[in-house]
Design a protein around this motif. Structure first.
Motif, PDB file in Angstrom:
ATOM      1  N   LEU A  51       0.806  -1.234  -0.113  1.00  0.00           N
ATOM      2  CA  LEU A  51      -0.082  -0.005   0.067  1.00  0.00           C
ATOM      3  C   LEU A  51       0.755   1.282  -0.040  1.00  0.00           C
ATOM      4  O   LEU A  51       0.396   2.186  -0.405  1.00  0.00           O
ATOM      5  CB  LEU A  51      -1.028   0.130   1.125  1.00  0.00           C
ATOM      6  N   SER A  52       2.295   1.147   0.685  1.00  0.00           N
ATOM      7  CA  SER A  52       3.036   2.347   0.346  1.00  0.00           C
ATOM      8  C   SER A  52       3.189   2.776  -0.843  1.00  0.00           C
ATOM      9  O   SER A  52       3.582   4.067  -1.349  1.00  0.00           O
ATOM     10  CB  SER A  52       4.322   2.082   1.258  1.00  0.00           C
ATOM     11  N   LYS A  53       3.112   1.966  -1.808  1.00  0.00           N
ATOM     12  CA  LYS A  53       3.418   2.309  -3.302  1.00  0.00           C
ATOM     13  C   LYS A  53       2.100   3.078  -3.975  1.00  0.00           C
ATOM     14  O   LYS A  53       2.357   3.808  -4.915  1.00  0.00           O
ATOM     15  CB  LYS A  53       3.843   1.172  -3.969  1.00  0.00           C
ATOM     16  N   ILE A  54       1.002   3.070  -3.363  1.00  0.00           N
ATOM     17  CA  ILE A  54      -0.344   3.474  -3.855  1.00  0.00           C
ATOM     18  C   ILE A  54      -0.931   4.369  -2.993  1.00  0.00           C
ATOM     19  O   ILE A  54      -2.296   4.395  -3.054  1.00  0.00           O
ATOM     20  CB  ILE A  54      -1.055   2.472  -4.405  1.00  0.00           C
ATOM     21  N   LYS A  55      -0.293   4.940  -2.104  1.00  0.00           N
ATOM     22  CA  LYS A  55      -0.753   5.729  -0.847  1.00  0.00           C
ATOM     23  C   LYS A  55      -1.494   6.826  -1.488  1.00  0.00           C
ATOM     24  O   LYS A  55      -2.633   7.509  -0.727  1.00  0.00           O
ATOM     25  CB  LYS A  55       0.242   6.177   0.130  1.00  0.00           C
ATOM     26  N   LYS A  56      -1.094   7.325  -2.631  1.00  0.00           N
ATOM     27  CA  LYS A  56      -1.855   8.414  -3.166  1.00  0.00           C
ATOM     28  C   LYS A  56      -3.146   8.231  -3.663  1.00  0.00           C
ATOM     29  O   LYS A  56      -4.228   9.035  -3.753  1.00  0.00           O
ATOM     30  CB  LYS A  56      -1.220   9.004  -4.463  1.00  0.00           C
ATOM     31  N   TRP A  57      -3.684   7.077  -3.845  1.00  0.00           N
ATOM     32  CA  TRP A  57      -5.062   6.793  -4.248  1.00  0.00           C
ATOM     33  C   TRP A  57      -5.699   5.877  -3.019  1.00  0.00           C
ATOM     34  O   TRP A  57      -6.979   5.646  -2.952  1.00  0.00           O
ATOM     35  CB  TRP A  57      -4.996   5.498  -5.300  1.00  0.00           C
ATOM     36  N   ILE A  58      -5.210   6.013  -1.554  1.00  0.00           N
ATOM     37  CA  ILE A  58      -5.936   5.465  -0.593  1.00  0.00           C
ATOM     38  C   ILE A  58      -6.875   6.672  -0.220  1.00  0.00           C
ATOM     39  O   ILE A  58      -6.544   7.738  -0.128  1.00  0.00           O
ATOM     40  CB  ILE A  58      -4.760   5.322   0.529  1.00  0.00           C
ATOM     41  N   PRO A  59      -8.214   6.202   0.078  1.00  0.00           N
ATOM     42  CA  PRO A  59      -9.201   7.243   0.184  1.00  0.00           C
ATOM     43  C   PRO A  59      -9.014   7.985   1.458  1.00  0.00           C
ATOM     44  O   PRO A  59      -8.579   7.384   2.433  1.00  0.00           O
ATOM     45  CB  PRO A  59     -10.522   6.547  -0.017  1.00  0.00           C
ATOM     46  N   SER A  60      -8.909   9.360   1.416  1.00  0.00           N
ATOM     47  CA  SER A  60      -8.800  10.070   2.561  1.00  0.00           C
ATOM     48  C   SER A  60     -10.136  10.289   3.389  1.00  0.00           C
ATOM     49  O   SER A  60     -11.253  10.634   2.854  1.00  0.00           O
ATOM     50  CB  SER A  60      -8.364  11.645   2.213  1.00  0.00           C
ATOM     51  N   PRO A  61     -10.206  10.187   4.721  1.00  0.00           N
ATOM     52  CA  PRO A  61     -11.223  10.388   5.634  1.00  0.00           C
ATOM     53  C   PRO A  61     -11.866  11.822   5.513  1.00  0.00           C
ATOM     54  O   PRO A  61     -13.030  11.873   5.682  1.00  0.00           O
ATOM     55  CB  PRO A  61     -10.728   9.944   6.918  1.00  0.00           C
ATOM     56  N   ASP A  62     -10.884  12.858   5.096  1.00  0.00           N
ATOM     57  CA  ASP A  62     -11.147  14.147   4.958  1.00  0.00           C
ATOM     58  C   ASP A  62     -12.251  14.427   3.774  1.00  0.00           C
ATOM     59  O   ASP A  62     -12.873  15.246   3.866  1.00  0.00           O
ATOM     60  CB  ASP A  62     -10.051  15.042   5.063  1.00  0.00           C
ATOM     61  N   ALA A  63     -12.441  13.609   3.007  1.00  0.00           N
ATOM     62  CA  ALA A  63     -13.148  13.555   2.062  1.00  0.00           C
ATOM     63  C   ALA A  63     -14.678  13.685   2.212  1.00  0.00           C
ATOM     64  O   ALA A  63     -15.794  14.270   1.676  1.00  0.00           O
ATOM     65  CB  ALA A  63     -13.086  12.532   0.763  1.00  0.00           C
TER      66      ALA A  63
END
Length: 267
Positions: A51-63
């Motif tokens: 997941l560290s390689k694709i963290k930019k696509w991990i959904p943000s709770p702030d959304a």
């Protein structure tokens, strides 16, 4: 938890696919750790993904804050309060993903689920709920206050977050069913066969078929199997006809064949 239940839904749109696949890399067998859930039209990372390689696509709770009120309560909390006030026995906040969800309500016993609801977070949060013990018609709900519409980027984050919550609940539900199935098999194997003098069978004029058993409370035990012949649950019937399914036992897709000999002869 089974590996198939370990998913991480991603806030990635279709045009992100190539960048996402490249960033995630390949597994030792050459396959990709990124898969598509066609039912939700969302990409997800399998349990073997880094997941560290694709963290930019991990959904943000702030959304979730982008669908916020200018005035009024948080829509999820508000809908939860409405459901609970109408007898819903929720085990957490309602899943507002636009899909229909079943839920137990006050007065339900055992495995009964006498309620249903659907909630939406897009646009002005709204939905409906139905407590079958109170009415036969769904009741519409709309959040109070004025809301800020989520932009397109935030919407994909919201969609992924809701998908993750729903999937994790399904995983917990599946775990409970698997545990119940294991207990059913253990108990069933220890029970003696049913006899023709059982009062329920006599009242119905039904003979004893293979597989029917009796428990220590003199209840008829009927095994419920899946398409592979594995016992997933069972139904217990008292001499007076009272029927009870195993708590958390699987119901959908399970059955018992009364006369297996006739079934085999017709194949």
């Amino acid at each position: 938890m089974k590996e198939q239940q370990k998913r991480t839904y991603l806030a990635a749109e279709q045009h992100h696919y190539n960048d996402l696949i490249k960033a995630a890399g390949s597994l030792s067998d050459g396959s990709s750790p990124i898969q598509l859930d066609p039912d939700r039209s969302l990409f997800y990372a399998t349990s073997k993904a880094d997941l560290s390689k694709i963290k930019k696509w991990i959904p943000s709770p702030d959304a979730t804050k982008t669908v916020s009120t200018v005035s009024g309560a948080d829509p999820v909390n508000e809908f939860e309060s409405v459901l609970r006030a109408n007898g819903f026995l929720l085990d957490g906040p309602p899943v507002m993903d636009g899909k229909r969800h079943r839920c137990a309500v006050e007065g339900d016993k055992g495995t009964q689920v006498g309620g249903a609801y659907t909630g939406y977070l897009d646009g002005h949060p709204a939905g409906w709920y139905l407590n079958f013990r109170q009415t036969n018609d769904p009741i519409k709900w709309k959040a109070t206050g004025k809301f800020v519409e989520a932009d397109k980027k935030s919407q994909i984050h919201l969609k992924a977050i809701n998908a993750q919550k729903h999937y994790e609940r399904e995983a917990v539900h599946q775990h409970k069913q698997d545990h119940a199935a294991q207990r059913c098999r253990q108990v069933y194997d220890l029970l003696p066969p049913a006899s023709e003098d059982h009062q329920y069978l006599k009242n119905k004029g039904v003979k004893v078929y293979p597989g029917l058993k009796i428990d220590k409370k003199n209840r008829l035990v009927i095994p419920l199997t899946d398409e592979h012949g594995h016992i997933r649950s069972f139904s217990r019937i008292s001499p007076n006809g009272f029927k009870q399914l195993k708590k958390n036992g699987q119901k959908i897709g399970c059955y018992y064949v009364l006369n297996q000999d006739n079934l085999k002869s017709n194949e």
